[in-house]
Design an enzyme around this catalytic site. Structure first.
Site, PDB file in Angstrom:
ATOM      1  N   ASN A   1       0.869  -1.178   0.000  1.00  0.00           N
ATOM      2  CA  ASN A   1       0.000   0.000   0.000  1.00  0.00           C
ATOM      3  C   ASN A   1       0.908   1.231   0.000  1.00  0.00           C
ATOM      4  O   ASN A   1       1.490   1.570   1.030  1.00  0.00           O
ATOM      5  CB  ASN A   1      -0.887  -0.032   1.256  1.00  0.00           C
ATOM      6  CG  ASN A   1      -1.719   1.221   1.408  1.00  0.00           C
ATOM      7  OD1 ASN A   1      -1.794   2.048   0.493  1.00  0.00           O
ATOM      8  ND2 ASN A   1      -2.353   1.379   2.563  1.00  0.00           N
TER       9      ASN A   1
ATOM     10  N   LYS B   1       0.129   4.261  -0.367  1.00  0.00           N
ATOM     11  CA  LYS B   1      -0.537   5.449   0.211  1.00  0.00           C
ATOM     12  C   LYS B   1      -0.345   6.662  -0.695  1.00  0.00           C
ATOM     13  O   LYS B   1      -0.294   6.525  -1.905  1.00  0.00           O
ATOM     14  CB  LYS B   1      -0.043   5.689   1.633  1.00  0.00           C
ATOM     15  CG  LYS B   1      -0.116   4.414   2.486  1.00  0.00           C
ATOM     16  CD  LYS B   1       0.018   4.655   3.935  1.00  0.00           C
ATOM     17  CE  LYS B   1       0.049   3.329   4.668  1.00  0.00           C
ATOM     18  NZ  LYS B   1       0.008   3.442   6.101  1.00  0.00           N
TER      19      LYS B   1
ATOM     20  N   HIS C   1      -9.549   0.693   4.913  1.00  0.00           N
ATOM     21  CA  HIS C   1      -8.283   0.956   5.600  1.00  0.00           C
ATOM     22  C   HIS C   1      -8.534   1.909   6.766  1.00  0.00           C
ATOM     23  O   HIS C   1      -9.334   2.840   6.653  1.00  0.00           O
ATOM     24  CB  HIS C   1      -7.270   1.563   4.611  1.00  0.00           C
ATOM     25  CG  HIS C   1      -5.880   1.577   5.176  1.00  0.00           C
ATOM     26  ND1 HIS C   1      -5.470   2.525   6.091  1.00  0.00           N
ATOM     27  CD2 HIS C   1      -4.825   0.755   4.983  1.00  0.00           C
ATOM     28  CE1 HIS C   1      -4.211   2.286   6.419  1.00  0.00           C
ATOM     29  NE2 HIS C   1      -3.797   1.208   5.771  1.00  0.00           N
TER      30      HIS C   1
ATOM     31  N   GLU D   1      -6.928   4.299   7.924  1.00  0.00           N
ATOM     32  CA  GLU D   1      -6.686   5.730   7.663  1.00  0.00           C
ATOM     33  C   GLU D   1      -7.901   6.364   7.010  1.00  0.00           C
ATOM     34  O   GLU D   1      -8.221   7.529   7.262  1.00  0.00           O
ATOM     35  CB  GLU D   1      -5.421   5.896   6.803  1.00  0.00           C
ATOM     36  CG  GLU D   1      -4.166   5.620   7.638  1.00  0.00           C
ATOM     37  CD  GLU D   1      -2.933   5.263   6.843  1.00  0.00           C
ATOM     38  OE1 GLU D   1      -2.968   5.327   5.599  1.00  0.00           O
ATOM     39  OE2 GLU D   1      -1.928   4.897   7.471  1.00  0.00           O
TER      40      GLU D   1
ATOM     41  N   GLU E   1      -5.320  -5.350  10.722  1.00  0.00           N
ATOM     42  CA  GLU E   1      -4.344  -4.278  10.881  1.00  0.00           C
ATOM     43  C   GLU E   1      -4.645  -3.508  12.161  1.00  0.00           C
ATOM     44  O   GLU E   1      -5.492  -2.591  12.156  1.00  0.00           O
ATOM     45  CB  GLU E   1      -4.419  -3.306   9.703  1.00  0.00           C
ATOM     46  CG  GLU E   1      -4.127  -3.941   8.362  1.00  0.00           C
ATOM     47  CD  GLU E   1      -3.533  -2.927   7.388  1.00  0.00           C
ATOM     48  OE1 GLU E   1      -2.427  -3.167   6.921  1.00  0.00           O
ATOM     49  OE2 GLU E   1      -4.176  -1.897   7.124  1.00  0.00           O
TER      50      GLU E   1
ATOM     51  N   GLY F   1       2.117   2.228  10.665  1.00  0.00           N
ATOM     52  CA  GLY F   1       3.000   3.377  10.473  1.00  0.00           C
ATOM     53  C   GLY F   1       3.689   3.832  11.750  1.00  0.00           C
ATOM     54  O   GLY F   1       4.248   4.925  11.794  1.00  0.00           O
TER      55      GLY F   1
ATOM     56  N   SER G   1       3.328  -2.207  10.384  1.00  0.00           N
ATOM     57  CA  SER G   1       4.774  -2.116  10.589  1.00  0.00           C
ATOM     58  C   SER G   1       5.530  -3.412  10.241  1.00  0.00           C
ATOM     59  O   SER G   1       6.529  -3.749  10.873  1.00  0.00           O
ATOM     60  CB  SER G   1       5.093  -1.671  12.020  1.00  0.00           C
ATOM     61  OG  SER G   1       4.585  -0.371  12.254  1.00  0.00           O
TER      62      SER G   1
END
Ligand code: PEP
Length: 257
Positions: free
Chosen positions: A10, A12, A95, A97, A166, A172, A211
């Site tokens: 991904n 991003k 996701h 985010e 996740e 991140g 991560s």
């Protein structure tokens, strides 16, 4: 049953057209021969460049999101049909985010998944708890709610999909879930799949994301509960990403397609 092993990158909101093209080419040129489904998910404006760079390689082109509507007056959105037209075969949906920054809720994600399935895109549906939920002992409840309310209503057609666990606190941050922590939640997801889909649920890959890097991938991916990885930061380096693909290729029981 042996499930497909996936490693999806991904990217991003990073890169330029030329850096995206270079990165895709580097992945392609050094991709190890392994029974792993490798997907690259660049920003949508770089899909065409990446499509060209990976053409004929077997690497899957993926998107990071799709619209909940089929088409029409939705400025800035990209539809599932448009993604297919660009050569996409899979799409990340839900996701954390986007759940956080774009305030995407489970009801919206059901509609996005429906569009993805309607166009035969394989959704990579993301679930995961926040740090607060984990600290409150609510991890299983949070993940189960995302499965019950965000995924379940979109199922019922037998089309393939992938789930990515996740944990939000691991994305991140450089903090990776321990193998027992990941295995515990993968067990929750696997039991949910068995209850919802019966034997068919056994074929659904459950990936870990948060991560993952070249140093921790081997340990995580050796777990029989973890069918691959959704990789953010480390997918921006072809060397790191390919090391993760190699680790995934060591898994027992993976299949090529
Ligand atoms: C992700 O964004 O899906 C992700 C797992 O990111 P990172 O690997 O950087 O934690």
């Amino acid at each position: 049953m042996s499930r497909a092993v996936w490693v999806a990158g991904n990217w991003k909101m990073n890169g330029t057209e030329s850096s995206a093209s270079d990165l895709a080419r580097q992945v392609r040129e050094t991709l190890p021969e392994r029974p792993v489904r490798v997907a690259l998910c660049p920003p949508s404006v770089h899909l065409a460049a990446v499509r060209e760079a990976i053409a004929g390689s077997g690497i899957l082109l993926g998107a990071q999101d799709c619209a909940a509507e089929e088409n029409g007056a939705y400025t800035g959105e990209v539809s599932a049909a448009q993604l297919v037209d660009m050569g996409c075969e899979c799409v990340i949906v839900g996701h954390s985010e986007r759940r956080r920054h774009q305030k995407e809720d489970d009801a919206l994600l059901v509609r996005k998944l429906a569009r993805a399935f309607a166009h035969r895109l394989v959704p990579l549906y993301c679930v995961g708890e926040t740090l607060e939920e984990r600290r409150a002992g609510a991890t299983d409840a949070a993940v189960t709610k995302q499965l019950d309310q965000g995924l379940s209503p979109a199922l019922g057609h037998g089309l393939p999909f992938v789930i990515a666990y996740e944990p939000v606190w691991a994305i991140g941050t450089g903090v990776v879930a321990t193998i027992p922590q990941a295995e515990e939640v993968h067990g929750v997801v696997r039991r949910w799949l068995a209850k919802r889909l019966g034997a068919l649920g056994d074929a659904i890959p459950v990936l870990y994301g948060g991560s993952v890097n070249r140093d921790n991938a081997g340990g995580l991916l050796a777990s029989p509960q973890i069918d691959g990885a959704l990789v953010g930061g480390a997918s921006l380096s072809s060397e790191e990403f390919l090391a993760i693909v190699r680790a995934a290729g060591e898994k027992k029981g993976g299949e090529a397609s």
